[in-house]
Motif scaffolding. Structure first.
Motif, mmCIF file in Angstrom:
data_model
loop_
_atom_site.group_PDB
_atom_site.id
_atom_site.type_symbol
_atom_site.label_atom_id
_atom_site.label_comp_id
_atom_site.label_asym_id
_atom_site.label_seq_id
_atom_site.Cartn_x
_atom_site.Cartn_y
_atom_site.Cartn_z
ATOM 1 N N GLN A 3 0.828 -1.212 0.000
ATOM 2 C CA GLN A 3 0.000 0.000 0.000
ATOM 3 C C GLN A 3 0.863 1.263 0.000
ATOM 4 O O GLN A 3 0.562 2.225 -0.691
ATOM 5 N N SER A 4 1.945 1.275 0.770
ATOM 6 C CA SER A 4 2.805 2.465 0.798
ATOM 7 C C SER A 4 3.494 2.674 -0.548
ATOM 8 O O SER A 4 3.667 3.814 -0.991
ATOM 9 N N ALA A 22 12.512 1.046 -5.676
ATOM 10 C CA ALA A 22 11.726 0.885 -4.453
ATOM 11 C C ALA A 22 12.562 0.205 -3.378
ATOM 12 O O ALA A 22 13.405 -0.641 -3.679
ATOM 13 N N ALA A 23 12.302 0.544 -2.133
ATOM 14 C CA ALA A 23 13.066 0.007 -1.007
ATOM 15 C C ALA A 23 12.812 -1.478 -0.779
ATOM 16 O O ALA A 23 13.574 -2.124 -0.072
ATOM 17 N N SER A 24 11.746 -2.015 -1.366
ATOM 18 C CA SER A 24 11.460 -3.440 -1.234
ATOM 19 C C SER A 24 10.668 -3.903 -2.459
ATOM 20 O O SER A 24 10.047 -3.093 -3.145
ATOM 21 N N VAL A 49 12.530 -0.938 -10.306
ATOM 22 C CA VAL A 49 13.399 -1.941 -9.688
ATOM 23 C C VAL A 49 13.040 -2.039 -8.209
ATOM 24 O O VAL A 49 12.791 -1.017 -7.556
ATOM 25 N N GLY A 50 13.014 -3.260 -7.692
ATOM 26 C CA GLY A 50 12.755 -3.488 -6.273
ATOM 27 C C GLY A 50 14.001 -3.994 -5.575
ATOM 28 O O GLY A 50 15.072 -4.105 -6.175
ATOM 29 N N PHE A 51 13.831 -4.312 -4.296
ATOM 30 C CA PHE A 51 14.954 -4.805 -3.500
ATOM 31 C C PHE A 51 14.436 -5.875 -2.549
ATOM 32 O O PHE A 51 13.486 -5.618 -1.807
#
Length: 120
Positions: A3-4, A22-24, A49-51
């Motif tokens: 959601q964030s 994105a941080a995750s 891109v995610g992490f």
């Protein structure tokens, strides 16, 4: 959270960045949903891109480019450091670098095969 990531991307959409990290992966999947709803193409209009390297990133459309981290190894090392601290066997605080792996998929727009990278 998903959601964030969704809400953050909704705030970014008017600015039309070229790319978002994105941080995750969970946040990136929320961002992907917001982009889809806004009619914005990933990776055509915005690269994403995610992490984390979550398995769910392999099944999104488009498949999410991610940086896979060694979650189990990092957790095990953190527990060992905590045990050492509690028992008084730990030296001064240390910084450790855990290896990560860049998993290149469709969401970033790159045509490069999977490459390895290290965190700094």
């Amino acid at each position: 959270s998903e959601q964030s990531g969704y809400e953050a991307m909704q705030r970014l959409v008017p600015r039309r960045p070229d790319a978002v990290f994105a941080a995750s992966d969970t946040m990136a999947l929320g961002a992907l949903r917001a982009l889809h709803e806004a009619g914005i193409s990933v990776p055509g209009d915005i690269a994403l891109v995610g992490f984390d390297g979550l398995q769910a990133s392999e099944h999104s459309v488009p498949r999410l480019t991610t940086i896979r981290q060694p979650v189990l190894e990092t957790g095990a090392r953190a527990v060992q450091v905590l045990i050492d601290l509690v028992s008084g066997d730990a030296p001064a605080p240390v910084a450790e670098i855990m290896p990560v792996e860049l998993i290149v998929r469709e969401s970033c727009g790159a045509a490069v095969a999977t490459a390895g990278v290290e965190a700094i």
